[in-house]
Design an enzyme around this catalytic site. Structure first.
Site, PDB file in Angstrom:
ATOM      1  N   ASP A 224       0.805  -1.225   0.000  1.00  0.00           N
ATOM      2  CA  ASP A 224       0.000   0.000   0.000  1.00  0.00           C
ATOM      3  C   ASP A 224       0.838   1.274   0.000  1.00  0.00           C
ATOM      4  O   ASP A 224       0.298   2.365  -0.227  1.00  0.00           O
ATOM      5  CB  ASP A 224      -0.931   0.023   1.220  1.00  0.00           C
ATOM      6  CG  ASP A 224      -2.056  -0.992   1.114  1.00  0.00           C
ATOM      7  OD1 ASP A 224      -2.400  -1.372  -0.024  1.00  0.00           O
ATOM      8  OD2 ASP A 224      -2.594  -1.392   2.154  1.00  0.00           O
TER       9      ASP A 224
ATOM     10  N   ARG B 188      -6.541   0.014   1.762  1.00  0.00           N
ATOM     11  CA  ARG B 188      -7.515   0.142   2.857  1.00  0.00           C
ATOM     12  C   ARG B 188      -7.752   1.599   3.220  1.00  0.00           C
ATOM     13  O   ARG B 188      -8.875   2.081   3.253  1.00  0.00           O
ATOM     14  CB  ARG B 188      -7.018  -0.633   4.076  1.00  0.00           C
ATOM     15  CG  ARG B 188      -7.903  -0.517   5.299  1.00  0.00           C
ATOM     16  CD  ARG B 188      -7.335  -1.327   6.459  1.00  0.00           C
ATOM     17  NE  ARG B 188      -7.352  -2.748   6.154  1.00  0.00           N
ATOM     18  CZ  ARG B 188      -8.387  -3.559   6.394  1.00  0.00           C
ATOM     19  NH1 ARG B 188      -9.481  -3.060   6.965  1.00  0.00           N
ATOM     20  NH2 ARG B 188      -8.341  -4.828   6.093  1.00  0.00           N
TER      21      ARG B 188
END
Length: 342
Positions: free
Chosen positions: A128, A172
């Site tokens: 990420d 996320r």
């Protein structure tokens, strides 16, 4: 000196390159011995460990995943977890611990050092790219490359059927993968967690694309949310770090687009394919350098630190500083790509 190594959290390409860099330099230049703890923090809690030496790490540079295994075990949510870690480190005569992981794994390492004096060095890992204090984390470049290739392939099938294709990628709380792969793959809409999206505006962009006789590609991060809705969850259960399972926003978005525009829409969820396979050249380079500098930090006794990339230099920063906040997409950066929407 005996050094323990573990890989925690989600797997990603480049973990084996770090292990190799740590062991090769540690053995060849410093004469250290190494112990690999299995499955993240579960290993030191349960005393599950295997020896690491140069023959063990030979040939693992291009391999994805991790030869040590990984898990989302949280010692602070496990009864007597910290006590067992301390006892097992003493049992195996481990002098220092190198923890390779993201915010959760490194958050544990920071607490173990600050509150219990366990000598830890951190290595940042997450596809990420959301760890602050480092310009890039390894695994991110590979994930972006995989997502970009998928988008490239989806363009042709979208054009053949003149339908909307929604591509759901990981992310996320941070939309780095969506932003980079969406821009590189020529997506017509990019939706990220940092900016709530207006579904009516998304449908307007989709309609505009069809008017130009092209089929739209919508790239959405799994944590993206509409202005008048909530995060889409796979289920409400949480792991030991309090995270729920995401995924589903892509299907929801395709359904909404189809109902509102009358255009056929399909979803492709890339999921764990972004984590798998051989690491890119950049991720091998970065992960290897992180490993080399991590063992140097151990040699220097510079514990409680994480190695980080600043420009082209590898530096050391406090682990607690690196995990204090997430690195998210700046609104100005997201605004730059808006010219390609619609």
């Amino acid at each position: 000196m005996k050094v323990g190594v573990l890989t925690g959290g989600g797997d990603c390409p480049g973990l084996n390159a770090v292990i190799r860099g740590v062991v090769r330099k540690g053995v060849q230049e410093y004469g250290y011995t190494f112990l690999g703890f299995k499955d993240g923090w579960r290993g030191p809690i349960e005393g599950d460990a295997v020896p690491l030496d140069i023959p063990t790490v030979r040939g693992i540079l291009p391999r994805g995943g991790t030869i040590l295994g990984s898990s989302r075990t949280n010692p602070f949510k496990t009864e007597h977890g910290v006590r067992e870690i301390k006892e097992n480190l003493a049992k195996y005569e481990v002098d220092a611990l190198i923890a390779i992981g993201g915010e959760d794994t490194l958050g544990v390492a920071a607490r173990l050092y600050e509150e219990y004096g366990i000598p830890c060095v951190g290595v940042p890992k997450t596809i990420d790219n959301d760890l602050s204090a480092t310009d890039y984390t390894f695994g991110f470049d590979t994930a972006v490359g995989i997502a970009t290739e998928a988008i490239d392939r989806l363009h042709t099938t979208a054009e053949s059927h003149m339908r909307v294709l929604v591509v759901e990628v990981m992310g996320r709380h941070a939309g780095w993968i969506a932003l980079h792969s969406g821009l590189a793959g020529g997506a017509n809409v990019i939706l990220i967690p940092e900016q709530r999206f207006d579904i009516d505006k998304v449908c307007a962009w989709v309609t505009s694309r069809f008017k130009a006789s092209y089929a739209p590609i919508v790239v959405v991060a799994e944590g993206a949310m509409p202005t008048d809705g909530e995060m889409v969850l796979k289920d409400a259960t949480k792991d030991s770090f309090g995270h729920v399972r995401l995924s589903g926003v892509g299907e929801w978005l395709a359904k909404e687009i189809e109902e509102r525009t009358g255009k056929e829409a399909r979803t492709t969820v890339l999921g764990h394919v972004q984590r798998g396979g051989t690491p890119s050249a950049f991720d091998r380079w970065l992960a290897t350098r992180f490993g080399l500098h991590a063992i140097d930090a151990v040699r220097d006794g510079d514990f409680g630190k994480m190695v980080a990339l600043k420009g082209t230099d590898i530096v050391r920063v406090p682990i607690a500083e690196a995990t204090a906040r997430l690195k998210t997409v700046d609104p100005a950066l997201y605004a730059e790509v808006g010219v390609f929407f619609g």
